[in-house]
Design a protein around this motif. Structure first.
Motif, PDB file in Angstrom:
ATOM      1  N   UNK A 152      -4.803  -4.115   6.887  1.00 13.37           N
ATOM      2  CA  UNK A 152      -4.576  -3.954   5.439  1.00 13.37           C
ATOM      3  C   UNK A 152      -3.816  -5.186   4.945  1.00 13.37           C
ATOM      4  N   UNK A 153      -4.537  -6.179   4.383  1.00 10.68           N
ATOM      5  CA  UNK A 153      -3.845  -7.383   3.942  1.00 10.68           C
ATOM      6  C   UNK A 153      -3.055  -7.135   2.654  1.00 10.68           C
ATOM      7  N   UNK A 154      -1.993  -7.905   2.407  1.00  9.64           N
ATOM      8  CA  UNK A 154      -1.263  -7.745   1.137  1.00  9.64           C
ATOM      9  C   UNK A 154      -2.184  -8.035  -0.047  1.00  9.64           C
ATOM     10  N   UNK A 155      -2.012  -7.287  -1.140  1.00  9.95           N
ATOM     11  CA  UNK A 155      -2.794  -7.575  -2.342  1.00  9.95           C
ATOM     12  C   UNK A 155      -2.339  -8.904  -2.937  1.00  9.95           C
ATOM     13  N   UNK A 156      -3.328  -9.672  -3.419  1.00 11.37           N
ATOM     14  CA  UNK A 156      -2.997 -10.970  -4.021  1.00 11.37           C
ATOM     15  C   UNK A 156      -2.243 -10.783  -5.322  1.00 11.37           C
ATOM     16  N   UNK A 157      -2.652  -9.770  -6.060  1.00 12.66           N
ATOM     17  CA  UNK A 157      -2.080  -9.570  -7.394  1.00 12.66           C
ATOM     18  C   UNK A 157      -1.665  -8.122  -7.572  1.00 12.66           C
ATOM     19  N   UNK A 158      -0.399  -7.938  -7.895  1.00 11.98           N
ATOM     20  CA  UNK A 158       0.076  -6.596  -8.191  1.00 11.98           C
ATOM     21  C   UNK A 158      -0.177  -6.317  -9.672  1.00 11.98           C
ATOM     22  N   UNK A 159      -0.737  -5.147  -9.990  1.00  8.38           N
ATOM     23  CA  UNK A 159      -0.952  -4.771 -11.396  1.00  8.38           C
ATOM     24  C   UNK A 159      -0.351  -3.378 -11.602  1.00  8.38           C
ATOM     25  N   UNK A 160      -0.180  -3.013 -12.861  1.00  6.88           N
ATOM     26  CA  UNK A 160       0.339  -1.660 -13.142  1.00  6.88           C
ATOM     27  C   UNK A 160      -0.601  -0.621 -12.543  1.00  6.88           C
ATOM     28  N   UNK A 161      -1.905  -0.933 -12.540  1.00  8.08           N
ATOM     29  CA  UNK A 161      -2.893   0.027 -12.038  1.00  8.08           C
ATOM     30  C   UNK A 161      -2.833   0.179 -10.518  1.00  8.08           C
ATOM     31  N   UNK A 162      -2.554  -0.904  -9.789  1.00  6.79           N
ATOM     32  CA  UNK A 162      -2.579  -0.769  -8.322  1.00  6.79           C
ATOM     33  C   UNK A 162      -1.188  -0.611  -7.695  1.00  6.79           C
ATOM     34  N   UNK A 163      -0.126  -0.746  -8.512  1.00  7.63           N
ATOM     35  CA  UNK A 163       1.238  -0.745  -7.948  1.00  7.63           C
ATOM     36  C   UNK A 163       1.550   0.507  -7.145  1.00  7.63           C
ATOM     37  N   UNK A 164       1.092   1.672  -7.624  1.00  8.85           N
ATOM     38  CA  UNK A 164       1.422   2.921  -6.921  1.00  8.85           C
ATOM     39  C   UNK A 164       0.405   3.294  -5.844  1.00  8.85           C
ATOM     40  N   UNK A 165      -0.615   2.447  -5.667  1.00  3.16           N
ATOM     41  CA  UNK A 165      -1.563   2.754  -4.595  1.00  3.16           C
ATOM     42  C   UNK A 165      -0.948   2.439  -3.234  1.00  3.16           C
ATOM     43  N   UNK A 166      -1.347   3.207  -2.207  1.00  2.49           N
ATOM     44  CA  UNK A 166      -0.703   3.040  -0.919  1.00  2.49           C
ATOM     45  C   UNK A 166      -0.950   1.665  -0.308  1.00  2.49           C
ATOM     46  N   UNK A 167       0.044   1.195   0.392  1.00  4.32           N
ATOM     47  CA  UNK A 167      -0.064  -0.078   1.092  1.00  4.32           C
ATOM     48  C   UNK A 167       0.762   0.090   2.359  1.00  4.32           C
ATOM     49  N   UNK A 168       1.197  -0.987   2.960  1.00  2.00           N
ATOM     50  CA  UNK A 168       2.105  -0.840   4.097  1.00  2.00           C
ATOM     51  C   UNK A 168       3.494  -1.309   3.658  1.00  2.00           C
TER      52      UNK A 168
END
Ligand code: ADP
Ligand code: NI
Length: 210
Positions: free
Chosen positions: A151-167
């Motif tokens: 799961x690579x880090x997202x290039x761009x954080x947005x309000x829409x993806x901020x609360x989506x799961x990551x590591x």
């Protein structure tokens, strides 16, 4: 009882029991950070800044079931229990409504200086050793893996993806390492850079160990 003591009590009642990294210890650290930053701004309204620091998470959407209801309850308490004038209450809620990280991802909200100080104070608490604890606590509460090379880090954080799961490790790259560059005040930026250097060392050590 003085106003700030009453406000601290109102904040404490609300924060009790939080396990997501927004407990009263977080609030007290943000207040302490704000006090420290205020030293450079002798003309800024101290009570406004410290009251807002105490209350900044009071009706946060991610922490309460009904944010509008919690906000109304807070306004009532500030008027009745703490005896604050309506205009002060409006200044406090204006800052709270516009200062959060999530609300500033896509468009940066303009804040009065008092709000810029509280925002810096809150952001400093996501950094350094404390920030590492909070990221782990948040990630654990939300079921995020520590690290996953798939799961690579997202290039761009947005309000829409901020609360989506990551590591949890991704969170350092996606958000925490960028925070120093968003500080409003020079003193906060200096502290943020020192805390970021420490976190980078932590992540480098983690990568070396695994
Ligand atoms: P705020 O900092 O505006 O109160 P957040 O809920 O975004 O709001 O952050 C609370 C704490 O949890 C911060 O220390 C933040 O870095 C951390 N955090 C937020 N999202 C994540 C995530 N996906 N993984 C790990 N930590 C997170
Ligand atoms: Ni906070």
């Amino acid at each position: 009882m003085d106003q700030l003591t009453a406000i601290a009590q109102i904040a404490q009642e609300q924060a009790v029991g939080d396990r997501s990294g927004h407990d009263f210890a977080h609030i007290q650290r943000v207040v302490a950070n704000a006090r420290r930053l205020l030293a450079a701004y002798p003309t800024v309204d101290r009570t406004l800044v410290l009251a807002t620091a105490y209350l900044h998470d009071y009706y946060d959407e991610k922490l309460v079931a009904d944010s509008a209801q919690a906000k109304a309850a807070l306004e009532q308490k500030l008027a009745v229990t703490a005896g604050l004038p309506k205009d002060d209450i409006n200044q406090i809620t204006f800052i709270i409504d516009h200062m959060s990280f999530a609300k500033n991802i896509d468009t940066r909200q303009p804040l009065p200086l008092a709000g810029q100080i509280v925002q810096d104070a809150d952001r400093l608490d996501a950094l350094g050793a404390v920030g590492i604890f909070r990221a782990i606590r948040y990630g654990a509460t939300h079921g995020s893996p520590d690290y996953d090379p798939a799961i690579p880090p997202r290039q761009q954080l947005t309000a829409a993806n901020y609360r989506q799961p990551s590591t949890i490790i991704n969170h350092f790259y996606e958000k925490l390492f960028t925070l120093a560059g968003t500080m409003n005040t020079p003193a906060a930026r200096q502290m943020a850079e020192e805390r970021t250097a420490f976190m980078k060392q932590f992540v480098a050590e983690y990568m070396a160990e695994i």
